[in-house]
Design an enzyme around this catalytic site. Structure first.
Site, PDB file in Angstrom:
ATOM      1  N   HIS A 109      16.286   0.793  14.275  1.00 43.36           N
ATOM      2  CA  HIS A 109      17.079   1.224  15.432  1.00 43.36           C
ATOM      3  C   HIS A 109      17.615  -0.050  16.113  1.00 43.36           C
ATOM      4  CE1 HIS A 109      17.476   4.658  18.580  1.00 43.36           C
ATOM      5  NE2 HIS A 109      18.342   3.691  18.892  1.00 43.36           N
ATOM      6  N   VAL A 110      18.915  -0.247  15.942  1.00 45.27           N
ATOM      7  CA  VAL A 110      19.571  -1.452  16.476  1.00 45.27           C
ATOM      8  C   VAL A 110      19.264  -1.624  17.958  1.00 45.27           C
ATOM      9  CG1 VAL A 110      21.822  -2.484  17.014  1.00 45.27           C
ATOM     10  CG2 VAL A 110      21.492  -1.274  14.856  1.00 45.27           C
ATOM     11  N   HIS A 111      19.001  -2.832  18.385  1.00 40.91           N
ATOM     12  CA  HIS A 111      18.828  -3.097  19.813  1.00 40.91           C
ATOM     13  C   HIS A 111      19.122  -4.556  20.103  1.00 40.91           C
ATOM     14  CE1 HIS A 111      14.952  -3.718  17.805  1.00 40.91           C
ATOM     15  NE2 HIS A 111      14.679  -4.641  18.718  1.00 40.91           N
ATOM     16  N   PHE A 112      19.631  -4.784  21.295  1.00 43.59           N
ATOM     17  CA  PHE A 112      19.900  -6.139  21.752  1.00 43.59           C
ATOM     18  C   PHE A 112      18.789  -6.587  22.686  1.00 43.59           C
ATOM     19  CE2 PHE A 112      24.055  -5.080  20.253  1.00 43.59           C
ATOM     20  CZ  PHE A 112      24.565  -6.302  19.806  1.00 43.59           C
TER      21      PHE A 112
END
Ligand SMILES: [Zn+2]
Length: 152
Positions: A109-112
């Site tokens: 799950h992409v996250h910055f």
């Protein structure tokens, strides 16, 4: 890395948090703008270390649609402003670790990461080694950031 505050739970952290708004306080969720989730990192590099994720469960940044990217970037911009007001850093590190090899703790799950930086700062985790201290620190930081968000 030793897990702080209990055993890791199965499944995707972001999807679990997204599905359970009643636990936003204890999950250190700060903000649920349209299309994104903003929460404090439980394992902060520095005070005010945030995680900003899209709603959609994907590990591929390139798969996000333009509106999803827009929502992420808008949330990111808002939080830079809020952090600038509340914790007054000298700079920020922004980044995403894409894939386990690149250091992603949650590769699916992409996250910055948004990490406020101060002149001469160092990783404060060794200083705040006690779970209780970290939780109190996170709660205090979350309260300040929520207040600033609520104030507009
Ligand atoms: Zn997910």
């Amino acid at each position: 890395m030793a897990y702080i505050g209990g055993q890791p739970e199965p499944g995707c952290l972001f999807c679990r948090v997204l599905a359970d708004p009643a636990k936003d306080e204890e999950n250190f969720v700060l903000f649920r703008p349209a299309g994104a989730l903003v929460m404090l990192n439980r394992f902060p590099y520095n005070s005010g270390h945030l995680l900003i994720a899209p709603i959609r469960h994907t590990g591929e940044l390139a798969e996000l649609a333009a509106d999803e990217v827009g929502a992420l970037m808008s949330a990111l911009q808002r939080m830079l402003t809020i952090l600038g007001e509340v914790v007054t850093p000298d700079g920020f590190n922004l980044g995403a670790n894409l894939g386990r090899t690149a250091g992603a703790g949650i590769p699916d799950h992409v996250h910055f990461h948004v990490v406020p930086r101060w002149n001469g700062d160092t990783n404060f985790m060794p200083v705040l080694a006690e779970t209780k201290v970290i939780n109190e620190h996170l709660m205090a930081t979350a309260a300040k950031l929520r207040a600033a968000l609520a104030a507009g």
